[in-house]
Design a protein around this motif. Sequence first.
Motif, mmCIF file in Angstrom:
data_model
loop_
_atom_site.group_PDB
_atom_site.id
_atom_site.type_symbol
_atom_site.label_atom_id
_atom_site.label_comp_id
_atom_site.label_asym_id
_atom_site.label_seq_id
_atom_site.Cartn_x
_atom_site.Cartn_y
_atom_site.Cartn_z
ATOM 1 N N LEU A 293 -6.181 4.068 0.738
ATOM 2 C CA LEU A 293 -6.777 3.441 1.619
ATOM 3 C C LEU A 293 -6.855 2.425 1.883
ATOM 4 N N PHE A 294 -6.794 1.233 0.447
ATOM 5 C CA PHE A 294 -6.570 -0.273 0.781
ATOM 6 C C PHE A 294 -5.075 -0.385 1.574
ATOM 7 N N VAL A 295 -3.686 0.639 1.461
ATOM 8 C CA VAL A 295 -2.710 -0.110 1.989
ATOM 9 C C VAL A 295 -2.846 -0.306 3.180
ATOM 10 N N ILE B 192 -3.487 -1.995 8.806
ATOM 11 C CA ILE B 192 -4.025 -2.068 9.974
ATOM 12 C C ILE B 192 -3.710 -3.769 10.478
ATOM 13 N N CYS B 193 -4.870 -3.951 9.674
ATOM 14 C CA CYS B 193 -5.672 -5.848 9.691
ATOM 15 C C CYS B 193 -4.382 -6.262 10.420
ATOM 16 N N ASN B 194 -4.025 -6.340 9.311
ATOM 17 C CA ASN B 194 -2.412 -7.035 9.054
ATOM 18 C C ASN B 194 -1.605 -7.637 10.829
ATOM 19 N N ALA B 195 -1.066 -6.252 10.989
ATOM 20 C CA ALA B 195 -0.251 -6.159 12.557
ATOM 21 C C ALA B 195 -1.622 -6.499 13.519
ATOM 22 N N VAL B 196 -2.953 -6.067 13.879
ATOM 23 C CA VAL B 196 -3.362 -6.622 14.308
ATOM 24 C C VAL B 196 -3.183 -7.693 14.586
ATOM 25 N N PHE C 118 -13.621 -5.108 -5.115
ATOM 26 C CA PHE C 118 -12.801 -4.429 -3.860
ATOM 27 C C PHE C 118 -12.328 -5.277 -2.270
ATOM 28 N N ILE C 119 -13.904 -5.209 -1.931
ATOM 29 C CA ILE C 119 -14.130 -6.091 0.050
ATOM 30 C C ILE C 119 -13.469 -6.841 -0.678
ATOM 31 N N LEU C 120 -13.745 -7.765 -1.562
ATOM 32 C CA LEU C 120 -12.311 -9.551 -1.869
ATOM 33 C C LEU C 120 -11.164 -8.825 -1.406
ATOM 34 N N GLN C 121 -10.692 -8.780 -1.751
ATOM 35 C CA GLN C 121 -8.963 -8.294 -2.400
ATOM 36 C C GLN C 121 -8.935 -7.802 -0.927
ATOM 37 N N LEU C 122 -9.406 -7.306 -0.017
ATOM 38 C CA LEU C 122 -9.123 -7.201 0.636
ATOM 39 C C LEU C 122 -8.965 -8.303 1.849
ATOM 40 N N MET C 123 -9.882 -9.110 1.743
ATOM 41 C CA MET C 123 -9.920 -10.407 2.299
ATOM 42 C C MET C 123 -9.214 -11.428 1.971
ATOM 43 N N SER C 124 -8.577 -10.814 0.338
ATOM 44 C CA SER C 124 -7.455 -11.620 -0.022
ATOM 45 C C SER C 124 -6.199 -11.638 0.006
ATOM 46 N N PHE C 125 -6.303 -10.240 0.228
ATOM 47 C CA PHE C 125 -4.251 -9.854 1.100
ATOM 48 C C PHE C 125 -4.404 -10.221 2.252
#
Length: 607
Positions: free
Chosen positions: A162-164, A169-173, A218-225
């Motif tokens: 789910l993280f990947v 999707i966020c990076n692609a947009v 875990f949410i911070l990890q999404l923002m970091s990437f």
Amino acid sequence: MNKPMQFADVEKNESASEEQVCQQQSFSSMINVVDLTSSSSSRSNVSTSAVKIETNVLVNSRTNEADISHPPNRSFQCSCSILKSISSFFSFDGNNDAKGLALTKIPEAALWVASSVYFSTALIKVAYEDAGCITELQDGQTKLPDCDKRVYGIKPSSMLSLFVMIVGICNAVIMPIFGAILDSSNRRRMVGALTAIGVTVITFAQSFVSRKNWFPVFILQLMSFILLTSNSVVALAYLSELTKDKDKLARYNTVIMIFNSVSVVVFLIGMTVTTTLLKEDDPLVTARISLLSTFCLQFVIYGVSWTKLFGVRMSARKGAMDASLVNVENGGRGDTARCQVVRNSFQSLKRTVVKIFTQRSEIKWFLLFRATSQPVIIAFTAATLSYITDQIQVSSRDVGITTLIVLVSAILGNKLSLTTMRRFNPLISLRMCMFLWIVLGPLLVFLVNKPGHESRLFVLSILWGVLMGWKEPADKTVLCNLVPRGIEAELSGLYVFAGHISMWVPPLLFTMMNENGIDIRIGLASFGGYFVISLFSLVMMGSYDSIVLATFAHEKEQFMTSLQSEEIKRSMSENDLKLVSLGIGKPNGTTMRRSKSVTYVESVMSV
């Protein structure tokens, strides 16, 4: 006397000193012969004169013995020449932007290891514990029982996938729009520094992960990437501007990737040694150590790179600078100017995409190559590790050895990439790499198909690592030759978009095949089909020389359009210029009459 002349004199003196040493040795042997000859025939005047001449030469040569006491050491000279060649290879010819790109690969590699190896392991284990699943083997058990419980509405086994998917999707947009706005701004370095600061602060916060706060982390990890990917887009914009010399560009890309590969190996070994010495088995503690170490590297290297090495870049688009000028002139219209910049960025992105599909088909095929190769390599790595662990029953020690062989071999692949790029060209080098990727999957399932094939696995791991190290330098070099000046960040955003938009497809298809009872070997070999599409895309790009010429023609067209726009703007009135820049009317609300020059400027600027 100037410095170059001084260096030339020093080189001449050094060469003259070596000649004197050689002459001294030859004269010494000659005088011995002459002495013997003169003792046997002392009555010969010719021999006597020869003795005098050689004696004078010997005396003159011995006056320099204080300067030259020993002959040159050949082994020392050899080692010095090797060190000099290595230093020259990694010097980047004084290019500070290239040095910054290489140095930033060190904290990026450390963050990748800390996140994918240590933090992910700790996150999954804590998620299973919070869900109430069994995380330790009981007496007589060889496998943990399946767990269908959920935490925060998600199965623990699905959290990484789910993280990947979310990150992809966020990076692609975001990244294409981010790149287009970045090209319309004069603050590229500032944006790179701010995203680096954001990643560093989040890494420091993540180092305090615990069993109570793991989900917010875990949410911070999404923002970091997402921030890290944004920083990569900024770095890619610098990459295409490093040099116009094709050989230097290939070498710079190779050295930058060597920094990345070596950093991964060194950080992984360092963490293994550290945890062994501390005798620490708790995955949370190990994750904290890795994240804190990464934070220290980020704090130092990002600070040096984005303040001392990367240079300031002004936007090549006139609209960005005009909007800034109008903002200063009008005082209270800053928001309108910023909206105009964003609007121009979207228009530029639209024009670029249309141009890619209508005129520059080589970029279209390259983006398709990126979309079918990058996600597949990541999925192939995960599927292979699952295959050798579940089907071949490879021990954890041998899995660690396999991983280390792949990482070390990637360094050799970086150097092989440079060799093939120099021998042929970057596009041919990339095609050769893709052909070998097609072969790797079937070769793996054919040679490593039962327990006891660990030695075969180790040999194939060398090829696996070489191909991983081979691809990226050639990939980035081809990208740099496709990007015209003025839209570096915009195309970098599209490049990242292509790499992330299909990130979920290969693992999803592999999982569906596996769940429907299809042999995992067939699923693993099927990855070769994606690489066939990648190779086909590279072939459709045409020749390397045609790509370079197309990029040059693109730059020329943009330059001529810019000149025409500038000439027309000089003949316009101040009100017309404000109308084109801001799109506003008179203060009383009535629409200003549009002159012919305004209409023509808008039509030219939209090309």
